[in-house]
Structures are given as C-alpha cells and as structure tokens.
Design a protein around this motif. Structure first.
Motif, PDB file in Angstrom:
ATOM      1  N   GLY A 610     -27.197  38.357  51.640  1.00 22.51           N
ATOM      2  CA  GLY A 610     -26.181  38.474  52.678  1.00 22.51           C
ATOM      3  C   GLY A 610     -24.864  38.941  52.093  1.00 22.51           C
ATOM      4  N   GLN A 611     -24.912  39.546  50.915  1.00 23.87           N
ATOM      5  CA  GLN A 611     -23.693  40.100  50.306  1.00 23.87           C
ATOM      6  C   GLN A 611     -23.919  41.601  50.189  1.00 23.87           C
ATOM      7  N   ASP A 612     -23.977  42.230  51.349  1.00 26.32           N
ATOM      8  CA  ASP A 612     -24.426  43.614  51.402  1.00 26.32           C
ATOM      9  C   ASP A 612     -23.271  44.603  51.234  1.00 26.32           C
ATOM     10  N   ALA A 613     -23.611  45.704  50.583  1.00 26.16           N
ATOM     11  CA  ALA A 613     -22.635  46.782  50.398  1.00 26.16           C
ATOM     12  C   ALA A 613     -22.738  47.750  51.567  1.00 26.16           C
ATOM     13  N   VAL A 614     -21.600  48.303  51.990  1.00 28.04           N
ATOM     14  CA  VAL A 614     -21.614  49.369  53.000  1.00 28.04           C
ATOM     15  C   VAL A 614     -21.491  50.685  52.240  1.00 28.04           C
ATOM     16  N   LEU A 615     -22.558  51.471  52.248  1.00 32.67           N
ATOM     17  CA  LEU A 615     -22.599  52.690  51.436  1.00 32.67           C
ATOM     18  C   LEU A 615     -23.203  53.833  52.226  1.00 32.67           C
ATOM     19  N   LEU A 621     -25.896  49.236  55.630  1.00 32.43           N
ATOM     20  CA  LEU A 621     -25.880  48.072  54.763  1.00 32.43           C
ATOM     21  C   LEU A 621     -26.913  48.227  53.661  1.00 32.43           C
ATOM     22  N   ASN A 622     -26.502  47.965  52.440  1.00 29.44           N
ATOM     23  CA  ASN A 622     -27.406  47.954  51.290  1.00 29.44           C
ATOM     24  C   ASN A 622     -27.472  46.525  50.795  1.00 29.44           C
ATOM     25  N   ALA A 623     -28.663  45.949  50.809  1.00 28.09           N
ATOM     26  CA  ALA A 623     -28.801  44.519  50.523  1.00 28.09           C
ATOM     27  C   ALA A 623     -28.175  44.154  49.187  1.00 28.09           C
ATOM     28  N   GLY A 624     -27.482  43.015  49.180  1.00 28.16           N
ATOM     29  CA  GLY A 624     -26.877  42.521  47.951  1.00 28.16           C
ATOM     30  C   GLY A 624     -27.064  41.022  47.843  1.00 28.16           C
ATOM     31  N   ALA A 625     -27.118  40.528  46.598  1.00 27.51           N
ATOM     32  CA  ALA A 625     -27.231  39.085  46.378  1.00 27.51           C
ATOM     33  C   ALA A 625     -26.532  38.732  45.082  1.00 27.51           C
ATOM     34  N   SER A 626     -25.888  37.589  45.087  1.00 24.13           N
ATOM     35  CA  SER A 626     -25.215  37.142  43.861  1.00 24.13           C
ATOM     36  C   SER A 626     -24.833  35.674  44.000  1.00 24.13           C
ATOM     37  N   PHE A 627     -23.926  35.242  43.138  1.00 17.11           N
ATOM     38  CA  PHE A 627     -23.437  33.869  43.222  1.00 17.11           C
ATOM     39  C   PHE A 627     -22.938  33.577  44.620  1.00 17.11           C
ATOM     40  N   ASP A 628     -23.209  32.397  45.077  1.00 15.94           N
ATOM     41  CA  ASP A 628     -22.667  31.995  46.369  1.00 15.94           C
ATOM     42  C   ASP A 628     -21.828  30.745  46.165  1.00 15.94           C
ATOM     43  N   SER A 629     -22.453  29.578  46.307  1.00 18.11           N
ATOM     44  CA  SER A 629     -21.662  28.362  46.171  1.00 18.11           C
ATOM     45  C   SER A 629     -21.805  27.786  44.770  1.00 18.11           C
TER      46      SER A 629
ATOM     47  N   ALA B  45     -27.728  42.529  42.802  1.00 25.85           N
ATOM     48  CA  ALA B  45     -26.560  41.909  42.157  1.00 25.85           C
ATOM     49  C   ALA B  45     -25.403  42.903  42.070  1.00 25.85           C
ATOM     50  N   THR B  46     -25.736  44.188  41.880  1.00 27.43           N
ATOM     51  CA  THR B  46     -24.677  45.201  41.810  1.00 27.43           C
ATOM     52  C   THR B  46     -24.090  45.459  43.194  1.00 27.43           C
ATOM     53  N   ASN B  47     -24.958  45.535  44.198  1.00 25.37           N
ATOM     54  CA  ASN B  47     -24.459  45.751  45.564  1.00 25.37           C
ATOM     55  C   ASN B  47     -23.506  44.633  46.001  1.00 25.37           C
ATOM     56  N   ALA B  48     -23.791  43.415  45.501  1.00 27.57           N
ATOM     57  CA  ALA B  48     -22.941  42.280  45.898  1.00 27.57           C
ATOM     58  C   ALA B  48     -21.505  42.467  45.425  1.00 27.57           C
ATOM     59  N   ILE B  49     -21.311  43.282  44.382  1.00 26.74           N
ATOM     60  CA  ILE B  49     -19.938  43.558  43.921  1.00 26.74           C
ATOM     61  C   ILE B  49     -19.202  44.386  44.979  1.00 26.74           C
ATOM     62  N   TYR B  50     -19.927  45.340  45.585  1.00 26.23           N
ATOM     63  CA  TYR B  50     -19.301  46.139  46.644  1.00 26.23           C
ATOM     64  C   TYR B  50     -18.970  45.259  47.847  1.00 26.23           C
ATOM     65  N   PHE B  51     -19.800  44.235  48.043  1.00 21.30           N
ATOM     66  CA  PHE B  51     -19.533  43.300  49.146  1.00 21.30           C
ATOM     67  C   PHE B  51     -18.223  42.553  48.907  1.00 21.30           C
TER      68      PHE B  51
END
Lengths: 975, 492
Positions: A610-615, A621-629, B45-51
C-alpha cells in the motif's frame, strides 16, 4: 413433585420482608416442621406453602434471625424478619466464587437489580452512577446507546483505563454490559482493591465489574412484565450569537461588512435541528420457573430510543436464557446465555455544525434547495447522512459442576462472546456549496467479527472444623480473542435508493476492499485460599500466572499475587456489646494486578504494502512495500501494586452502615505509545509502545447509609464520595522516547492535553490569561506576541523574558476530578415512595474546544458578545476577532467541570393487597421518574459530564451529542 | 470419587495448552527481517520510496514554510486557519513547531526506506543485475536528495546509513553527511541511472541520470562548488534530454505533466486518499472557497506582486490567480472568510490571491490531488548553469542561458529585455532576480537568499535573525529524548 399433588392441608401464602427496609427477601427458605416439606420465596418475597392450622413454619435466611410461626387460621401470613446484627450476611460475588459479606476481606461494592433500574438507559452501567464510591461514570454523550466512560479509583494508566466486565463468569469488555437488559440483572459487584481483582491477573488493574444475571429458583413460577415510556428533550441550549449580534460583531472586525442589519436572517439552528419530546420505549417480559432438579429464567426485552437528533435512533432486542439442570445429586450442568440484536442510526455529525452555522443565513434558498451556509448547513448534513450500525452479540457460559468427596467441587466451563457488527454508510451525490458537496455518491461498508472463547476449569475445596473455615480454589483458563475486519468502499452507484446500497452497484474500478485479522491468546493458572477463624480473623491470599501472546517470548508471563487480612472486631469478646456500635471490621489488603491491553501487533516492526508509486506517462499505481509501523519486541506487562485499608462499621442496630477505604495504587512499566527519536525513521506522528511510565493514584472513599422507619413511614439516606489524587511519576526515562506526552489534538494543529512527571495525567496546557491589553501603553509595557494588538488577550509571561512565546505555556486545568460524590434519599409511606439520586464532582476542568477550533468565520458562543470595545470596557474578553492570538490554547477556554446533578427522582406507588387481588398479580408498581432534572454547574456546554476517552487527551468539549432531560412513566407487574 | 479428584487435578494441572498456544504469528502483515529478498520485493521496496516522496509532510512538513519565510508568500488561507504556520511569516517559529517536527521525522522515515533498498537489494540473488544496480541507484539518488533537505534545513544531523539505526546517535557535522553520503550517493546514481529517454513510458517519473545530476548541482550550488555545478549542468544541457516548454503557462499545467522541461517530478492521482495515489501538495495551496481547490496556504505576497507588476512581467499572470480571474472556465471567487483586501494604516498589505502553479482544473477539490509537484525543471538548470559560469569567470558565456528564460517569459511582447551586462556582480544580481520571478513559489527562494548572503537584507524586515534563522530548529522532542546527545541550533 408427587407430594405436591396430594393435598396436605390448606394453602398458606404471604410475603416475607426485611423488618427495617420492607424489602422483600428473595430465596428465603420456609420449612414446615410438621410435614418436613419446604419451599423458598420468589423475587417479590412471596411464598406459598401447604400447612395445617397447628403446624409450625420456620423462616430462615442468611443474615436474619430465624423465626418460627404457628400458622393458625389466617391463610395470609406476611412475615418481617429481623436482621441478625452479628452476621450481616449477604452473599457477595467475587472472582471465581462467592463469599458471605462478613467474611469479605476485599473492597467490593454490590449493587442490586432495583438500583440499576432507576435510570432509563440501554446500558446498566449507567445505573451504577453515583452508587459506588470510587467509581466514576460519565454519560459523555446523549447519543442513544453510547457507552459511558467508566473509571475506577482514578486513572491508572496512559492507555486503556476501562475496567473489565465479567458477565456470568465470562471475562469481557465493559461495553458488553450493554447487551444485557437491566431487568435481567440480579446484581453487579464492583471489585476495587487488589485483593479482589488480583485473581483476574492481567485484566484486573483498572478494576473489575462482575455482573450476575437472574436465575430461576425452585418453587412458584414467576412472570414479570414491565413497560416504560419516556419522553426526552435536550437538557439545555448552548447560547450562540443571533444573526444581528453576529453581524454586529463582524462589523466590529471589518467595518461595513453588513450595512443593513435588519435585512439579515436570524436562523436558530438549534431549534431547527433538535427534536422535542422524542420517545424512549422499554418493555420487558421475564419468566422464571424451577423445581428441585431444574430451574430456568427467560427474559425478553425491547428498547427503542428515537434520540433528540434526527437519524440517531437505537432499537434493540435482548433475550436471556439461564438454565440449570441437576442431572444427579452430585452433578449440575447449565447454560447462561445472553444475546442482543441492535440497529443504530449513526448520528450525523452536526452537533458542532449547529453551533457554527452562520445565523445570518436562512436554511433554504428561494427555490427550496439547501442554502450554502458558512460553517456547514446542518439540515443538509442530516439529509445526506445515511449510516446504520447493525450488531448481534451473544455471550454464554456452558458449564458442568461435580461435587465429590463431600468437600470438593470441580467445575468446567466453555465460554464464548461473539460480536458481529456491520456498518453501512451511503452518501448521495449533492451540492450545497463548495465546502459541502459530494461529487459522486459513495458507499462504505464494514463488517467486524469478534469472537472470544474461554475454556476454564476450577477445583474448589471447602472444609470447616471447629472454628476453622477454609476454602481453596485452583484453576486453569485459556482464552483466544479473534477479531476480523472486512471493509469495502465504492463510488458511483448506479442508483441512489437503498436497493443499491451494495458494493456491486458501484463502479468496479473504484472498489476498495481491506481485510485483516488479529488474534490474541491468554493462558492462566490461578489459586486462592480463604481462611477464617471463629468468624474473627480472616485471611485471603490469591495468585495468578498469566501468559499473553501480546508479548514476545521473553516477557510473556507475569505473576500476580495478593494478600488480605480481615478482623471482625465486633466478634471479639472484649468488644462492648451495646446498641451504639453493632458491627466493626478492619480490612487490609495488598496485591499486584496487570494490564496487557495493547494491540497484539505492538511488539512487531512491520513491512506493509500500500505504498505505491505513481509513475508513467499515463500515471498509474506501481505497487510498493516497505517499513510501516515500528515495534518493540521487549514489551512486558504493565503492573499496578495496590494497598488498601478499610473499615466497615454498623451503628444503632445497623441502621447506619459505614464503609471507609483508603488506597494507594502505583502503576509501573505502563504500556504507552511514545514517539521515539526522529532519526529512527518511524515517521511523523508515529509511535511505538514502550513500558515507560509510572503513575500514582491515591484516594479516600466512603459510603454511609442510614435507614429507619417510624410506623408506616420509612426513609433512607446514602452518602458516598471519593477523593482522587493522580500523579505521573515517570515517563520515558532512558528508553529513547519522549518524556512528554502530548495529546488532545483539536484538529487545527493545537494540542491542549499533556502528561508530564509530577502532574496528573492529561492536564490542560496553554497560556494563562491575565487580562486584556487596554491601551498602547499597556501593550508596550507588557510582554506580548510580535503581532499582538490592543484589545488582545494578555497572557502571562511565565519565564519573564519580556515576550510571549511557547515557553510561557503552563498547566491551565486538570482533567481528573478531586472529588466525586453522590447521595440518595428515599422516603416511603404505605405504598408510596419517593427516591432521589444526586451526584456530582469537583476539581476538574473542561477545555471548550468547540469554540477554539475555527477554520473559517463561523458563529460564536454568546460570551463573545461581551467583547472589548475600548479601554476599561472589559478585562476578560478580547476585542472582536475571528482568529489569531485570541484563539490560542489558553485559560480563556478552560471552564470548571464542577457539577451537582439530580440524576433521578422517582415517585413509586405499590398497589396494596386488595387491589392486587383484583388484578390477580402478586406485585404491581407504577412509577413516574424524572432523569437529569437539574444540574448545578457553571459549564456552558451541553453537559459537564465529559470524560477523556483517552486519558492523555485531557477533557475537551468537542461538541458532543447533548444529554437530555427525561420523563418516564412506568409499570411493573409480577404474577 | 477419588478418581474424580485425580481427574480434576489432572485437567487443571496438566491440560495446559502447550507451548504453541501463545505463539500466534501476526496475520496479514510481514514483520521485518526477510524483506526484500526477491526481485519483486526489490521493486516493491524501491517503489515505496516514490510513495514517501509523495506524502504530504515530506513537502516541508506539509506547509510551504520556505516560501512563507521568504519574501514571495505569506501564510494565506484565512486568519483563523493554520495558526501554527503563521509564526514562520515573521520568523517566530519555535522548536516545538509541529511543522518542522513533521518534516524532520518524515524525511528520516524516507531515508529508512532508501536504506532498506541500499542495504538489502545488493545481496539479492536471482535478480537481473542491471535492474539491481538501477534500483540501488534510484534509492541512493533519493537518499542524497533527502539528506540534502536535512542538511540545508537543519545543518548537522544524525547520520543514519542502515535501515535499523541504533539509539544514542548525536548530530554529525553536515560536511560529513555531504562527503560520506550525499556526494557519493549522487555520483553512484549518475553512473548507474538510465537517461530519461532510456526508460519506457510507463517508468516516467523514476529517478534519471539527469535528475541526479540536477539535484546534485542544486546542493553543490548551495555550498558554492561552482566548478561541479558547471560540469553537472553542462552535462544535462549537452544530453539534449530537456528543453524549455515554449508557452509560459504550460509548464505546470495539468495536461502537460512529465513535459520536456520537467527533470524530476512527483506524480499524483485525483483522489484525496494518499494510499491510492493522491498528492496533497497542490491542495494545501489551492484556491480556498469557490472553486474549492484546497486550503489556500502560501499566498503570493503583495509587495512581490507589485514588483512583478512594475516590471510588467507576464509571469505575474501565469504564476498568480487573482479574484474574478477566469481559468479553465472557472471564475476565482475565493472564500468569504478571507478578506479580499487587508489594509493596515490605510495601505494594502495583502490581497486574496492564490498560487497558480498548483492550479488543477476540474469540478471538485479531489482533482487538485492529481497535481504533479515539479521538483526540478530545466529552467532552474539553465539558471544554475548561468550562475556557475559567472562565478567561474565566464560571465559573457552566461547571457544566452538567462536570456532563454527571459525570452520565453516575454513571449511576443516587448517587455523584459535581454540582459546584456557582463559585469559579474550585476549579472549575479540579475540571475538571483530571474530565479525569484521564474522559480517563484517553488521552495527555492529562501535557499537562494541564504546562500547568496542576501537573507538579512531581504528577510530582515520580515523578522529574519542572522545567526539563527539560517536553520530551522531541530524538533524539541529530539532534544528532549536524546538527553543531551542532540543539541539545538543556535538561537532556538
């Protein structure tokens, strides 16, 4: 059964009552000494037994002197029993058992069914208001079905301060009590000190409320019917500026804004929105039956409250079945089951709207459409709100118990608490104005399924030898709490009527769905010993070991011991026996309880998508995932150590009973969400749970009652009170987190709640107002802001640096009352009785947030009419202004939360014998009741009963649903 | 009966739930540790940076404080809203300000996401090596960009280069951050990132070689390394990847996103939900009232408008929305609670108007969330190049680059004549002014004033205090929590 079919003699009937209070004695045993057959009294104290004129009946009841009567030829024998001064023995329900009141070592208050019924409400907890010392209950909202804020013995933690509820043995949340109909409740016990609560281990720190429902008793069948009809009205109106006043005020800010005051509308939004004389209907029917082997209680209830605000009604159906079967001399099994279905319209959020909407705008345009009103058109907000909550909750306890080897009882039970809630909100497409519009209709749907299951096994051993009484309890319980959430949202529904309020009717590409599951497990071992010697010396000790999946493997288990001593001084031979002091007991207790009420995910740092990039050229939307809480794997129990000293005294043949307790509660390692250092990268306004604060609560509680009667005239008075002293003794020492907890966000960037070492939790924080700059010289000679002008509020320059800035803020109010008190008076004459319940509190403050939050020019409360108009005009109110320094958090917005309220006033008439015979009922009561009849307070909002749902926020009036004044006519019939 | 006792003791004592009962793994969330471990994880993980680069508070804590502090804008909105933004107008902001705290913390959370990629992606096996180095290069360009925000904004800051930093860090000298993080990161990114034209259309918006060069030049310019600035900007110009948009108003327009002038921009979709692609940058500054495009913060300052008007600069019309102006068929009515004109001592001090560079057409305020924030554009590169040339003693070479910008602004009219002076100090003054008018409301003016030493001259009358307001205060909570390890900037 066979015996009863053979006529032995005549039927004798009657009612057995307490000689002082005239209250019926329920479950009292009556024994015919001649034919050796007995029975018991019903809920109304009535009995029926067969006897011959020369037979002797024996009436015996715990706590009363046994009475023998030769029946004679009068077939109606009403009996008044005298209390046995030496053994005041009501049975008090405690955790995993029950004890005689005289053997009680802990601090527990029992409230009987009749008391709970004195306030018309969908929630029995409201009936406890002003009845239990140490218990603060605030009806913070008049919204039908709203749960009150419940705090026992102060505010013990910075997280969840709600006591737990134990309903027929099932551990659940205090909100669950609302699934019960007050008519089905036999008693509520409030467990206050650690000796009482430690048996609940990790759940006990904020107190325990035990609810016991009515059971069937052997003997005569009992049918009870009650019907109540109430009307309610908003208790008071918050005065805001009229159209003319508002225009005058704005002209003062910006001359010439309104040139013709007579041409302006004068809309009273309050009168347009709130409904008058809305109805509350409460109907109940119960049936109880039983014999030597089986007994049953069935209760049905219907509750309907329209609500004073349109589209806020609640309709609720309840059903209660308690059945117990004695399948063998040594074995019982049964089910206690409660269920509820409710439908609640989620009140449109217009309470603030009403106070803000400009009075100079008429509600409708000439074409009949809604007018665009600065501050929002509340009529339109109501029109376009369609939001309903439907809920089914069922709670039950399926148990079996076996008595063996004379002294042992083994009990096994399977308990469940299932709660299914659905919320459906539809907003049509509309346009009232640029700030009040919805371009595309939308639908939001959510479903929550919560299921808690408990498997519990206990073994009890009870033995008396000589003066020694001993009882032992050991047990094991395991609990799984499962909460699953499913939410969906869509837009652009094909049509707007309710046949289309489903996700499928929306545009597929705009559908959003989310779903998650939380599971929390607990496993516990518990043990308790009660020992008494000669009814003089009492000892209780308990221990519980809890393990919770809310914590990582290293800190999963906690041990919670308690110890209590009681001394029935009155039973000592040296104690003088006289009519002045008839009972005296000294109690001492100490124990540790815990708290684990945090999200099971708090221990984990998580990765989430749910940390998606707009590209892309076409932007997708381009799916993104990373640290959350962030998470803290080292979390452990929060623990509260509580010491209590108490006395129980009885004077004048126990006509005066007094109970006084002093407690000190120290909570350590409080689980609190704190913002860590920024460079950890958790993010802005994100926090992690730590065991990072200590809080101390101290207080004195007293509860005194006096009852007496003179001939046909009887009366009683009860007085109770609690002092609370609350202090934070540590926050965030050395754990890399903030030592200051800031809460109470008003939504405009201002935060007025604060918790810091040495201060009470959630105190109000801001500038201290010391007057108004009266002239330029005053402004020049006083500390001020860079942009202060004459007529602005003058704040105190606390650090004396000659200017006003953030460092001049201080504590401007306390959110925790110093004293909570209540008293009740009841007088009766023959069938009539008049009862009044008063309650109040002192020493707490309320921040008038609803006036301080101003995103745009909205209406003002009436006090702004007293604005500063020139030198000497006022030193309290600032010049006319619509934003800026005069609206900063300051003591100008702090009002005293002190109040004294007549909670209820009831006039009851109990039909006497002849009339009763005519209607063929055993007991008929007709009553008139007024609720919230008057309140003495200086607070200007709807009601000073505002609680901090979240303790760290402080008490802020954000514009809550008003509390109403209610008049009730009720009828209660028993057959 | 004795058996019953044994049975019940057995039940209570031994039928415990077993060890696994309390070991309940969390549902629907992944806990840290094993992510990213595959090629698709690495992309996620890289896309999340753009987020996070799109989140509201990464834009100076949500509110355009840099412009509000500069001479270009004032707080805006109406007098009652955004009380916490107002102190920045007059440099009365404090360490407890939620805005600087939100910015600082959000930038560090962005850095955490870049560190995750930089730390874990290089050791992933079974990944296309070109993709692998590109993803790391994207992350490093972002890390350098985020740290640039920190060192310019706060000076010395804690140095975090791992995804799970230890507690107990103090402030590292900003030179150390520059030399050990920002410069090597940009250089790695420049060496490993594709040119814009090498990306497929669906990847437009990703970090490019040109973007890394331009952002690198921006931070080098700030610290006065004009040699490097000249090299970097020349490389961008020579790449022929970018050119000026011919029509003035078209640079920021909604139908011209990812245009030829835009070197780096952050996308956004027309939804208020940031998770679904909404970008609240424009909404924060959008027209307040009618048509409802947002909150109306950072209002063009009246003296600045007067300057543009005096110069007959067409950029007044293209940069500022005035009341009653009609744009894309919508009339700017504004908000009733905002005074149309604010007077002080008989003089106009503020008029209701809005930043046109964030204007988005459409019926609702939602559409303003689809505005792409232009972070770096070619006009800025040309002006940086011109400035570097002047500073490097090539003043006459600089003229065509400034005049390209003026010619575009002038359009067909005969205002804004070409700059002809080759006097270095006059030229430097001209470039600074050109930046002011051309790059107005883009968050650059404040830094231009700081780096050129004009801060006290221009912002002094607004309240700027030399030796203090060059930096924002570190969040007070950071000072409190660290218990002496992190000290506050001077003056706060």
């Amino acid at each position: 059964m066979l015996l009863s079919m053979i006529a032995y003699g005549q039927n004798y009937t009657g009612i057995v009552t307490d000689s002082k209070t005239a209250e019926p004695l329920i479950g009292l045993s009556i024994y015919n000494l001649n034919n050796e057959i007995g029975t018991t009294t019903d809920f109304d104290g009535s009995y029926e037994i067969q006897a011959k004129p020369n037979d002797t009946l024996e009436f015996s009841y715990i706590g009363y002197q046994t009475q023998k009567i030769i029946v004679g030829n009068n077939f109606v024998i009403d009996v008044q029993l005298l209390t046995d001064a030496e053994i005041l023995d009501e049975v008090i329900v405690v955790g995993y058992g029950a004890v005689k009141k005289s053997d009680l070592t802990g601090s527990i208050t029992q409230i009987k069914s009749e008391e709970l019924l004195k306030v018309p409400s969908s929630n029995a907890v409201q009936g406890l208001q002003g009845k239990v010392s140490g218990l603060q209950i605030l009806s913070t909202s008049g919204d039908p079905g709203a749960n009150p804020v419940v705090r026992l013995r102060g505010v013990t933690t910075l997280n969840d301060n709600n006591p737990i509820a134990v309903i027929d043995g099932v551990i659940t949340d205090v909100g669950a009590i609302s699934l019960l109909n007050s008519n089905d409740i036999a008693s509520i016990e409030v467990l206050k000190d650690a000796s009482a609560t430690a048996i609940y281990g990790t759940r006990g720190a904020a107190g325990v409320i035990i609810v016991t429902t009515k059971k069937g008793t052997s003997g005569k069948d009992n049918i009870q019917f009650s019907f109540e009809r109430s009307i309610e009205n908003v208790g008071n109106k918050i005065d805001v500026m009229t159209g003319r006043e508002f225009a005058t005020y704005l002209n003062e800010i910006d001359p010439g804004t309104f040139n013709n005051l007579d041409a302006l509308a004068d809309t009273d939004w309050h009168d347009l929105i709130y409904k008058e004389n809305t109805a509350i209907t409460n109907a109940n029917l119960s049936y109880s039956t039983g014999n030597e082997k089986n007994n049953h209680y069935i209760g049905l209830g219907y509750f309907n409250q329209e609500g004073v605000l349109p589209k806020s009604g609640l309709e609720r159906f309840t059903a209660k079945i308690n059945s117990n079967y004695k399948i063998a001399e040594f074995m019982n099994f049964g089910l206690d089951f409660s269920t509820m279905y409710s439908e609640k319209e989620n009140a449109p959020g217009v309470v603030n709207n009403v106070l803000r909407a400009l009075p100079i705008t008429a509600p409708f345009n000439e074409d009949g459409s809604f007018a665009d009103v600065n501050g929002g058109n509340p009529l339109a907000a109501i029109e376009f709100s369609n939001s309903t909550n439907k809920r089914v909750r069922a709670l039950g306890n399926l148990y079996a118990s076996v008595n063996f080897l004379k002294n042992f009882t083994f009990k096994t039970s399977l308990q469940f608490d299932a709660n299914v809630a659905e919320n459906r909100s539809f907003t049509p497409s509309y346009f009232v104005g640029p700030l009040q519009q919805n371009a595309d209709n939308d639908l939001a749907l959510s479903r929550n399924l919560n299921l808690s299951t408990i498997f519990e096994n206990t073994l009890n051993y009870q033995q008396s030898f000589g003066p020694h009484n001993i009882s032992l309890l050991v047990g094991h319980t395991s609990q799984t709490i499962r909460g699953e959430n499913l939410e969906g949202r869509t837009e652009g529904l094909l049509r707007e009527d309710d046949n289309f309020w489903f996700l499928d009717a929306g545009q597929d590409d705009l559908d959003q769905v989310s779903n998650n599951l939380r599971i929390n497990r607990l496993e516990s071992y518990l043990g308790r010993i009660n020992y008494s010697f000669d009814s003089k010396y009492l000892v209780t000790a308990s221990i519980r070991r809890d393990g919770s999946s809310n914590f990582g493997a290293n800190n999963r288990f906690g041990v919670f011991p308690s110890m209590a001593l009681g001394w029935n001084i009155y039973n000592e031979s040296f104690f003088p026996k006289n009519s002045f002091l008839n009972s005296a007991k000294l109690r001492l207790s100490w124990g540790i309880t815990g708290n684990e009420k945090i999200d099971v995910l708090a221990q984990y740092a998580t990765i989430a998508n749910g940390q998606d990039a707009v590209l892309g050229q076409n932007e997708s939307l381009n799916a993104g995932a990373s640290f959350d809480s962030g998470g803290n794997p080292n979390l452990k129990w929060e623990q509260t150590t509580q010491s209590n000293i108490g006395v129980n005294l009885g004077f004048f043949e126990n006509r005066i009973l007094a109970e006084v307790d002093y407690y000190v509660k120290n909570t350590e390692d409080i689980l609190v969400a704190l913002e860590p250092v920024g460079y950890l990268g958790i993010g802005a306004n994100r926090s992690i749970f730590f065991n990072a604060a200590d809080v101390e609560n101290k207080g004195l509680e007293w509860q005194v009652s006096y009852q007496d009667k003179k001939g046909k005239f009887n009366y009683s008075i009860g007085v109770l009170g609690t002092t609370i002293s609350n202090k934070v003794t540590n926050i965030g020492q050395g754990i890399g987190a903030d030592s200051l907890i800031i809460g109470g966000d008003l939504g405009n960037g201002q935060q007025v709640g604060r918790s810091a070492v040495g201060e009470p939790i959630g105190f109000l924080y801001g500038y201290e107002t010391i007057g108004v700059y009266q002239n330029q010289a005053d402004l020049d000679n006083s500390a001020s802001f860079f942009n202060s002008v004459v007529g602005d509020l003058k704040y105190k320059d606390l650090n004396g640096d000659g200017k006003i800035d953030g460092f001049d803020r201080t504590r401007i109010g306390s959110s925790i009352p110093e004293l909570i008190y209540g008293f009740n008076v009841e007088v009766g004459y023959e069938g009539f009785s008049l009862a009044a319940d008063f309650q109040g509190q002192r020493g707490s403050d309320i921040y008038n947030g609803k006036q301080a939050i101003r995103f745009t020019t909205v209406n003002f409360e009436e006090k702004y009419n007293n604005y500063w108009t020139g030198e000497g005009s006022t030193n309290t109110h600032p010049r006319a202004s619509s934003g800026g320094n005069n609206f900063l958090p300051s003591s100008y917005y702090v009002e005293s939360g002190d109040f004294f309220r007549l909670r209820s006033l009831t006039l009851n008439y109990k039909l006497n014998g002849n009339l009763l015979n005519k209607v063929k009922a055993s007991n008929v009561n007709i009553y008139l009741r007024a609720t919230n009849l008057f309140t003495v307070t200086n607070f200007t909002g709807y009601s000073p009963e505002i609680g901090a749902t979240n303790a760290i926020d402080g008490v802020i009036d954000r514009g809550t649903y008003p509390i109403s004044k209610i008049y009730t006519l009720g009828l209660n019939v028993q057959f | 009966m004795n058996r019953l006792l044994i049975f019940s003791v057995f039940i209570i004592g031994f039928v415990s739930c077993g060890e696994d009962f309390l070991n309940e793994p969390p549902k629907s969330v992944l806990t840290v540790g094993t992510f990213p471990s595959t090629e698709s994880d690495a992309i996620l993980a890289t896309n999340a940076i753009y987020f996070i680069a799109k989140t509201w508070s990464i834009n100076t804590g949500g509110f355009p404080v840099l412009d509000v502090m500069s001479d270009e804008t004032v707080k805006g909105s109406n007098p009652g809203d955004g009380i916490h933004l107002r102190p920045y107008e007059t440099f009365e902001h404090e360490a407890t300000s939620i805005i600087t705290e939100n910015w600082y913390k959000t930038v560090y959370s962005a850095i955490k996401k870049t560190n995750l990629v930089i730390e874990k992606v290089p050791s992933i096996e079974n990944i296309d090596p070109n993709l692998q180095s590109r993803l790391v290069a994207e992350a490093r360009a972002f890390r350098a960009y985020f740290y640039s925000l920190l060192v310019r904004g706060y000076g010395d800051v804690p140095k975090v280069t791992v995804s799970e930093p230890p507690l107990g860090l103090g402030r590292a000298p900003y030179q150390e951050i520059l030399n050990e993080i920002i410069y090597p990161d940009y250089e790695y990114a420049i060496a490993n990132l594709p040119k814009r034209s090498d990306y497929p259309a669906e990847d437009l918006g990703r970090m490019t070689k040109g973007a890394a060069e331009g952002l690198y030049a921006r931070i080098k310019l700030f610290y006065g390394d004009f040699e490097t600035v000249e090299t970097l900007t020349e490389s961008i110009i020579e790449s022929k990847e970018y050119e000026l948009v011919p029509t003035l108003g078209k640079i920021f327009s909604h139908d011209n996103e990812f245009n030829e002038e835009s070197i780096f921009e952050i996308g956004g979709l027309a939804t208020t939900n940031q998770v679904l692609g909404g970008n609240q940058y424009a909404n924060t500054q959008g027209v307040r009232g009618t048509p409802n495009k947002g909150w109306g913060f950072s209002r063009p300052a009246y003296p600045f408008i007067q300057e543009l008007e005096a110069n007959q600069d067409p950029r007044m019309e293209s940069s500022i929305l005035f009341l009653n102006e009609v744009i894309d068929g919508q009339t700017i009515v504004g908000e009733a609670a905002t005074p149309d004109t604010t007077m002080e001592n008989g003089r106009i001090v503020e008029i209701e108007c809005y930043n046109q560079k964030v204007w988005v057409p459409g019926p609702t305020s939602e559409t303003s969330f689809s505005h792409n924030r232009r972070i770096l554009r070619y006009a800025d590169v040309l002006l940086m190049h011109a400035e570097a040339l002047v500073e490097n003693g090539k003043a006459s070479d600089a003229l065509p680059f400034i005049n390209q910008i003026r010619a575009r602004a002038r359009g067909g009219s005969n205002v804004l004549p070409d700059i002809t002076t080759t006097n270095p100090s006059e030229l430097k003054e001209a470039i600074l002014n050109e930046r002011k008018y051309e790059l107005a409301f883009e968050g650059l003016r404040f830094w231009d004033l700081i780096r050129t030493g004009k801060a006290i001259e221009v912002m002094g009358p607004l309240g700027f205090v030399a030796g203090k307001n060059e930096f924002l205060p570190l969040p007070q909570s950071e000072i409190d929590i660290s218990q002496g390890l992190i000290l506050q900037n001077p003056g706060y």
